[in-house]
Design a protein around this motif. Sequence first.
Motif, PDB file in Angstrom:
ATOM      1  N   LEU A 131       0.830  -1.196   0.000  1.00  0.00           N
ATOM      2  CA  LEU A 131       0.000   0.000   0.000  1.00  0.00           C
ATOM      3  C   LEU A 131       0.869   1.252   0.000  1.00  0.00           C
ATOM      4  O   LEU A 131       2.042   1.209   0.379  1.00  0.00           O
ATOM      5  CB  LEU A 131      -0.915   0.019   1.229  1.00  0.00           C
ATOM      6  CG  LEU A 131      -1.845  -1.181   1.463  1.00  0.00           C
ATOM      7  CD1 LEU A 131      -2.757  -0.904   2.647  1.00  0.00           C
ATOM      8  CD2 LEU A 131      -2.659  -1.502   0.230  1.00  0.00           C
ATOM      9  N   ILE A 310     -11.831  -6.341  -7.229  1.00  0.00           N
ATOM     10  CA  ILE A 310     -11.125  -5.912  -6.014  1.00  0.00           C
ATOM     11  C   ILE A 310     -10.711  -7.124  -5.184  1.00  0.00           C
ATOM     12  O   ILE A 310      -9.588  -7.196  -4.671  1.00  0.00           O
ATOM     13  CB  ILE A 310     -12.010  -4.954  -5.196  1.00  0.00           C
ATOM     14  CG1 ILE A 310     -12.191  -3.628  -5.943  1.00  0.00           C
ATOM     15  CG2 ILE A 310     -11.404  -4.706  -3.822  1.00  0.00           C
ATOM     16  CD1 ILE A 310     -13.100  -2.651  -5.222  1.00  0.00           C
ATOM     17  N   SER A 313      -7.855  -8.908  -6.863  1.00  0.00           N
ATOM     18  CA  SER A 313      -6.593  -8.193  -6.728  1.00  0.00           C
ATOM     19  C   SER A 313      -6.009  -8.313  -5.325  1.00  0.00           C
ATOM     20  O   SER A 313      -4.809  -8.144  -5.127  1.00  0.00           O
ATOM     21  CB  SER A 313      -6.787  -6.715  -7.079  1.00  0.00           C
ATOM     22  OG  SER A 313      -7.650  -6.077  -6.143  1.00  0.00           O
ATOM     23  N   ALA A 314      -6.888  -8.585  -4.337  1.00  0.00           N
ATOM     24  CA  ALA A 314      -6.421  -8.719  -2.954  1.00  0.00           C
ATOM     25  C   ALA A 314      -5.931 -10.125  -2.645  1.00  0.00           C
ATOM     26  O   ALA A 314      -5.240 -10.339  -1.651  1.00  0.00           O
ATOM     27  CB  ALA A 314      -7.531  -8.333  -1.986  1.00  0.00           C
ATOM     28  N   THR A 319      -0.938  -9.940   0.086  1.00  0.00           N
ATOM     29  CA  THR A 319      -1.898 -10.080   1.181  1.00  0.00           C
ATOM     30  C   THR A 319      -1.453 -11.161   2.153  1.00  0.00           C
ATOM     31  O   THR A 319      -1.521 -10.980   3.374  1.00  0.00           O
ATOM     32  CB  THR A 319      -3.291 -10.420   0.625  1.00  0.00           C
ATOM     33  OG1 THR A 319      -3.721  -9.370  -0.252  1.00  0.00           O
ATOM     34  CG2 THR A 319      -4.305 -10.570   1.748  1.00  0.00           C
ATOM     35  N   GLY A 385      -3.416   2.325  -2.746  1.00  0.00           N
ATOM     36  CA  GLY A 385      -3.887   1.195  -1.944  1.00  0.00           C
ATOM     37  C   GLY A 385      -5.206   1.425  -1.246  1.00  0.00           C
ATOM     38  O   GLY A 385      -5.627   0.595  -0.439  1.00  0.00           O
ATOM     39  N   ASP A 387      -8.307   1.293  -2.285  1.00  0.00           N
ATOM     40  CA  ASP A 387      -9.357   0.312  -2.548  1.00  0.00           C
ATOM     41  C   ASP A 387      -9.015  -1.067  -1.996  1.00  0.00           C
ATOM     42  O   ASP A 387      -9.853  -1.984  -2.049  1.00  0.00           O
ATOM     43  CB  ASP A 387      -9.637   0.225  -4.048  1.00  0.00           C
ATOM     44  CG  ASP A 387      -8.402  -0.184  -4.848  1.00  0.00           C
ATOM     45  OD1 ASP A 387      -7.299  -0.198  -4.260  1.00  0.00           O
ATOM     46  OD2 ASP A 387      -8.546  -0.487  -6.038  1.00  0.00           O
ATOM     47  N   GLN A 388      -7.789  -1.229  -1.451  1.00  0.00           N
ATOM     48  CA  GLN A 388      -7.405  -2.505  -0.861  1.00  0.00           C
ATOM     49  C   GLN A 388      -7.613  -2.556   0.647  1.00  0.00           C
ATOM     50  O   GLN A 388      -7.437  -3.612   1.259  1.00  0.00           O
ATOM     51  CB  GLN A 388      -5.932  -2.786  -1.164  1.00  0.00           C
ATOM     52  CG  GLN A 388      -5.628  -2.961  -2.638  1.00  0.00           C
ATOM     53  CD  GLN A 388      -6.366  -4.136  -3.237  1.00  0.00           C
ATOM     54  OE1 GLN A 388      -6.298  -5.243  -2.709  1.00  0.00           O
ATOM     55  NE2 GLN A 388      -7.083  -3.910  -4.320  1.00  0.00           N
ATOM     56  N   PRO A 391     -10.744  -5.017   1.585  1.00  0.00           N
ATOM     57  CA  PRO A 391     -10.404  -6.443   1.445  1.00  0.00           C
ATOM     58  C   PRO A 391      -9.349  -6.919   2.446  1.00  0.00           C
ATOM     59  O   PRO A 391      -9.450  -8.029   2.979  1.00  0.00           O
ATOM     60  CB  PRO A 391      -9.880  -6.530   0.002  1.00  0.00           C
ATOM     61  CG  PRO A 391     -10.512  -5.395  -0.705  1.00  0.00           C
ATOM     62  CD  PRO A 391     -10.611  -4.302   0.302  1.00  0.00           C
ATOM     63  N   LEU A 392      -8.343  -6.082   2.713  1.00  0.00           N
ATOM     64  CA  LEU A 392      -7.324  -6.466   3.695  1.00  0.00           C
ATOM     65  C   LEU A 392      -7.923  -6.585   5.093  1.00  0.00           C
ATOM     66  O   LEU A 392      -7.563  -7.484   5.863  1.00  0.00           O
ATOM     67  CB  LEU A 392      -6.191  -5.446   3.701  1.00  0.00           C
ATOM     68  CG  LEU A 392      -5.159  -5.538   2.567  1.00  0.00           C
ATOM     69  CD1 LEU A 392      -4.168  -4.394   2.656  1.00  0.00           C
ATOM     70  CD2 LEU A 392      -4.433  -6.875   2.591  1.00  0.00           C
TER      71      LEU A 392
END
Length: 643
Positions: A131, A310, A313-314, A319, A385, A387-388, A391-392
């Motif tokens: 990120l 999304i 991608s995660a 991750t 980062g 949009d992550q 999900p994280l």
Amino acid sequence: MPDLNLHLAAAGSDSLIFACALIGALGLGAQWLAWRLQAPAIVLMALAGLAAGPLFQVLFGTPLLDPSETFGDLLRPIVSLSVAVILFEGGLILKFENLRDAGASVRRMVFFGGPLAWVLGSFAARYAAGLDWASAIVIAGVMVVTGPTVIMPLMRQSKLSGRPAQFLKWEGIVNDPIGALFAVAAYEIVRVASQGDSTLWAGMWILMAAGIGTLLGVAFGLGMSRAFRAGWTPEYLKAPLIFASIILCYAIAEEVEHETGLVAVTAYGMTLANSRLADLSELRKFKEDIAVLLVSGVFVILTADLTPQIIASALNMNTLLYLVCMLFLVRPLSVWIATAGTLSRNEALLLGWIAPRGIVAVAVSGLFGSLLVDLSREGRFFFSGADQIVPLAFAMVFTTVVLHGFTIGPLARRLGLARAEKPGVLLVGANSWSIEFAKALKASKIDVIVADSNYRRLRPAREAGLDTFLGEVLSEDAEIKLDHARFATVVALSTNDSHNALVCNQFAPEVGRHRVYQLSLSEGDEVDEKSVGSAARGRTLIRRGRTYDGLIRDQYRGWNFSRTRLTDKYTLEQFLAERPKGDLVAEIRPDGTLVLLGPSREARGGEGATIISFAPDQQPTTQPAKQVETNGEQKLKAEGDKA
């Protein structure tokens, strides 16, 4: 054309209504299923949103629920207000006296370990998850929190005891609002810096805005407590007024500075929590109804709003590396460094591993993740980062809940930190009969806690060396302070039959309907139609028709408790023949299992079993006294407060 516009508006309205109904059904349905399965509600709520959103889109080409499309510009205010209520609830639990109860290790973890975990988590998010620094600092602040709603069931399941249980419980309670405040501070620094202002000015302004928000929240808390004490509000308006005032407090603070509303509502809740307001117990219904509904809705909305792209991608090595760093580096180092010298080696090992994330982590990360995405669209900085973050956060929640849920029990036993003895009994209601019953259980090596909300009524129990709990067992305070891992059976013995039924219904989902008991409704076998129905009551203790009044009356006449150990020569039949007028209350089987007796639960007897009975004080009629003594009978004379 007007007719077409009206038709489109009606279609949009129908879609919005359907979305609201679906969110409520999925959220509350997941909560109900979690209750039935005794599973973490947070996981099932997230799965429900994923099923209605990205999973449905993968299978059928379009999501069943698309919050961004359905709610549009309303989505952000909905999530923001929901998070505000959730943080208010977290503040409402946090009393300053709790820090004194928590011990030195928790205080050091909060004031030193929390910031340390924030710094280490920022490096993990930046270099492991990939990120940008802004997103890394925001998610690291949120990941400081550990959810008390997730930790409490884990501790009961693992029978965790002593300091580790107290540490995890109080850390979760205290860190909930603190982690959110870390995220607020991080976001505000990023937002002000993105507008071109100097970092020094940004820091000064954030501190000033946070101070204003705190003062506003304190003012709302003091004003509301004053209104409640002075009787300016009727009882039926108190919960609605609290809800409306949360929104008003949040809105005013937002006008001063964006996102300081979260600071204000947290301070509002903390002020009410420390006001020693008796009416706080009345807010429990508000918390259970409104807060649970909002939490369910937020989880479904956040997960349903994720797209397959999304999520895909995660799901990568970054991750996985981030999760490994958070679990095996950030958490252990934070605990070991912050609590050095206050915990034993085994305690530090366990606490350095167990840190399940919960409701606040996901809700707050979802809010600030979307805010950073907006800043990317309209500001001069691009946060790669942003949009992550959601999900994280969900990956962290799923991983910690599953891994820690399956490992806390075996690890606690391996390290010698789990309770070796079997869970005991919680007796609710202190009176002369229940205290003598507690003495008999304790003499039989059964762990017992006597609970009552009256300090004077608990005095004989304290003088007898019994463990006591002062407070209302139905309250949120008891949920936090009462050690639920110590008991697996609940017996409601207060003078109020309706209260006993409420106690049984409160604990039935936790210990099982077959392990909650109360005394008979009336002295006859008939059922009083005006009283609580049998379906809403606990199982009958002793026998039908044996009421509290009858037991106390017989105790005044000289009845007392006895413990009799059966042998191959002194059987249950002989014991019953000697006590035709007595009551069999409990049986302790040879393997140590406690069975409370009553209708359809007769004593089984057998060599090595111990019978706890309540009967007139008299010598056996079929055997000499010394033979009874040989067979192990011990009488417990009625002592203590007869009033």
